[in-house]
Write a protein that holds these residues in place. Structure first.
Motif, PDB file in Angstrom:
ATOM      1  N   MET A   1       0.837  -1.185   0.000  1.00 39.64           N
ATOM      2  CA  MET A   1       0.000   0.000   0.000  1.00 39.64           C
ATOM      3  C   MET A   1       0.883   1.249   0.000  1.00 39.64           C
ATOM      4  SD  MET A   1      -2.992   1.054   2.638  1.00 39.64           S
ATOM      5  CE  MET A   1      -2.084   1.886   3.908  1.00 39.64           C
ATOM      6  N   TRP A   2       0.627   2.138  -0.909  1.00 34.95           N
ATOM      7  CA  TRP A   2       1.400   3.372  -1.037  1.00 34.95           C
ATOM      8  C   TRP A   2       0.805   4.440  -0.135  1.00 34.95           C
ATOM      9  CZ3 TRP A   2       5.879   3.494  -3.508  1.00 34.95           C
ATOM     10  CH2 TRP A   2       6.489   4.737  -3.705  1.00 34.95           C
ATOM     11  N   ILE A   3       1.656   5.140   0.599  1.00 37.15           N
ATOM     12  CA  ILE A   3       1.207   6.193   1.509  1.00 37.15           C
ATOM     13  C   ILE A   3       1.502   7.542   0.863  1.00 37.15           C
ATOM     14  CG2 ILE A   3       1.500   7.218   3.797  1.00 37.15           C
ATOM     15  CD1 ILE A   3       2.364   4.403   4.752  1.00 37.15           C
ATOM     16  N   GLU A   4       0.454   8.246   0.488  1.00 38.22           N
ATOM     17  CA  GLU A   4       0.605   9.542  -0.184  1.00 38.22           C
ATOM     18  C   GLU A   4       1.236  10.590   0.728  1.00 38.22           C
ATOM     19  OE1 GLU A   4       0.059  10.185  -3.376  1.00 38.22           O
ATOM     20  OE2 GLU A   4      -0.757   8.198  -3.794  1.00 38.22           O
ATOM     21  N   ASP A   5       0.697  10.732   1.932  1.00 37.12           N
ATOM     22  CA  ASP A   5       1.201  11.725   2.893  1.00 37.12           C
ATOM     23  C   ASP A   5       2.162  11.011   3.841  1.00 37.12           C
ATOM     24  OD1 ASP A   5       1.577  14.046   4.318  1.00 37.12           O
ATOM     25  OD2 ASP A   5      -0.268  13.840   5.476  1.00 37.12           O
ATOM     26  N   TRP A   6       3.364  10.710   3.328  1.00 40.71           N
ATOM     27  CA  TRP A   6       4.299   9.851   4.034  1.00 40.71           C
ATOM     28  C   TRP A   6       5.128  10.565   5.099  1.00 40.71           C
ATOM     29  CZ3 TRP A   6       9.283  11.404   3.566  1.00 40.71           C
ATOM     30  CH2 TRP A   6       9.597  12.219   2.483  1.00 40.71           C
ATOM     31  N   ALA A   7       5.362  11.846   4.958  1.00 38.84           N
ATOM     32  CA  ALA A   7       6.282  12.562   5.853  1.00 38.84           C
ATOM     33  C   ALA A   7       5.942  12.429   7.348  1.00 38.84           C
ATOM     34  CB  ALA A   7       6.389  14.024   5.450  1.00 38.84           C
ATOM     35  N   PRO A   8       4.666  12.510   7.760  1.00 41.58           N
ATOM     36  CA  PRO A   8       4.382  12.369   9.195  1.00 41.58           C
ATOM     37  C   PRO A   8       4.721  10.992   9.768  1.00 41.58           C
ATOM     38  CG  PRO A   8       2.531  13.417   8.072  1.00 41.58           C
ATOM     39  CD  PRO A   8       3.466  12.921   7.012  1.00 41.58           C
ATOM     40  N   SER A   9       4.868   9.996   8.902  1.00 44.06           N
ATOM     41  CA  SER A   9       5.191   8.639   9.365  1.00 44.06           C
ATOM     42  C   SER A   9       6.678   8.316   9.274  1.00 44.06           C
ATOM     43  CB  SER A   9       4.415   7.616   8.532  1.00 44.06           C
ATOM     44  OG  SER A   9       3.031   7.828   8.666  1.00 44.06           O
ATOM     45  N   PRO A  38       8.967   2.988   7.992  1.00 42.12           N
ATOM     46  CA  PRO A  38       7.794   2.458   7.296  1.00 42.12           C
ATOM     47  C   PRO A  38       7.480   3.140   5.966  1.00 42.12           C
ATOM     48  CG  PRO A  38       7.103   3.826   9.131  1.00 42.12           C
ATOM     49  CD  PRO A  38       8.600   3.697   9.224  1.00 42.12           C
ATOM     50  N   VAL A  39       8.078   4.300   5.713  1.00 42.67           N
ATOM     51  CA  VAL A  39       7.801   5.023   4.473  1.00 42.67           C
ATOM     52  C   VAL A  39       9.076   5.299   3.674  1.00 42.67           C
ATOM     53  CG1 VAL A  39       5.620   6.032   5.242  1.00 42.67           C
ATOM     54  CG2 VAL A  39       7.780   7.217   5.736  1.00 42.67           C
ATOM     55  N   ARG A  40      10.042   4.453   3.850  1.00 44.93           N
ATOM     56  CA  ARG A  40      11.327   4.603   3.170  1.00 44.93           C
ATOM     57  C   ARG A  40      11.153   4.635   1.648  1.00 44.93           C
ATOM     58  NH1 ARG A  40      16.598   0.872   4.385  1.00 44.93           N
ATOM     59  NH2 ARG A  40      17.949   1.811   2.820  1.00 44.93           N
ATOM     60  N   THR A  41      10.316   3.758   1.123  1.00 47.51           N
ATOM     61  CA  THR A  41      10.110   3.682  -0.319  1.00 47.51           C
ATOM     62  C   THR A  41       9.471   4.958  -0.852  1.00 47.51           C
ATOM     63  OG1 THR A  41       9.861   1.302  -0.112  1.00 47.51           O
ATOM     64  CG2 THR A  41       9.080   2.284  -2.154  1.00 47.51           C
ATOM     65  N   LEU A  81       9.380   1.748  -7.869  1.00 45.89           N
ATOM     66  CA  LEU A  81       9.566   1.313  -6.484  1.00 45.89           C
ATOM     67  C   LEU A  81       8.335   0.611  -5.929  1.00 45.89           C
ATOM     68  CD1 LEU A  81      11.561   4.377  -5.158  1.00 45.89           C
ATOM     69  CD2 LEU A  81      12.443   2.101  -5.693  1.00 45.89           C
ATOM     70  N   GLU A  82       7.172   1.077  -6.332  1.00 48.84           N
ATOM     71  CA  GLU A  82       5.943   0.425  -5.887  1.00 48.84           C
ATOM     72  C   GLU A  82       5.875  -1.000  -6.435  1.00 48.84           C
ATOM     73  OE1 GLU A  82       1.278   1.708  -5.331  1.00 48.84           O
ATOM     74  OE2 GLU A  82       2.493   2.760  -6.801  1.00 48.84           O
ATOM     75  N   ALA A  83       6.218  -1.179  -7.712  1.00 47.74           N
ATOM     76  CA  ALA A  83       6.213  -2.516  -8.318  1.00 47.74           C
ATOM     77  C   ALA A  83       7.268  -3.410  -7.672  1.00 47.74           C
ATOM     78  CB  ALA A  83       6.454  -2.406  -9.819  1.00 47.74           C
ATOM     79  N   ALA A  84       8.446  -2.853  -7.396  1.00 50.08           N
ATOM     80  CA  ALA A  84       9.505  -3.630  -6.756  1.00 50.08           C
ATOM     81  C   ALA A  84       9.086  -4.076  -5.360  1.00 50.08           C
ATOM     82  CB  ALA A  84      10.793  -2.810  -6.686  1.00 50.08           C
ATOM     83  N   ARG A  85       8.444  -3.179  -4.621  1.00 51.73           N
ATOM     84  CA  ARG A  85       7.997  -3.527  -3.278  1.00 51.73           C
ATOM     85  C   ARG A  85       6.954  -4.637  -3.332  1.00 51.73           C
ATOM     86  NH1 ARG A  85       6.183   1.059   0.775  1.00 51.73           N
ATOM     87  NH2 ARG A  85       4.623   1.433  -0.803  1.00 51.73           N
TER      88      ARG A  85
END
Length: 95
Positions: A1-9, A38-41, A81-85
């Motif tokens: 699952m891709w996290i759009e607003d990743w910075a807070p995590s 958790p949001v490195r990608t 990166l999403e496909a690789a993950r």
């Protein structure tokens, strides 16, 4: 699952921003902040898609990101990166 607003995590959100914008051997310490994030990608995709030149993003240094950009200059890094993950692959600057 891709996290759009990743910075807070992001694992580095509590660190000083200066800790991620270092040179030389200090970059290895900065990259350790990314280990287990958790949001490195998402962070790495942001830096690659926007060609951010400075700092450690998604566990990669400027030099490592430049190597990826040279290999795939027109890639949508989010898609790559999403496909690789999803497939369990690791994207490497040396591959």
């Amino acid at each position: 699952m891709w996290i759009e607003d990743w910075a807070p995590s992001a694992a580095c959100r509590q660190a000083s921003p200066d800790a991620l914008f270092v040179r030389g051997a200090e970059q290895n310490k900065a990259k350790q902040l990314c280990t287990g994030c958790p949001v490195r990608t998402e962070c790495l995709a942001e830096a690659l898609d926007n060609q951010i030149e400075w700092g450690v993003w998604g566990g990669m240094t400027e030099r490592e990101r430049r190597a990826l950009l040279r290999r795939r200059p027109n890639a949508s890094w989010r898609a790559v990166l999403e496909a690789a993950r999803e497939s369990g692959q690791k994207v490497s600057a040396n591959a």
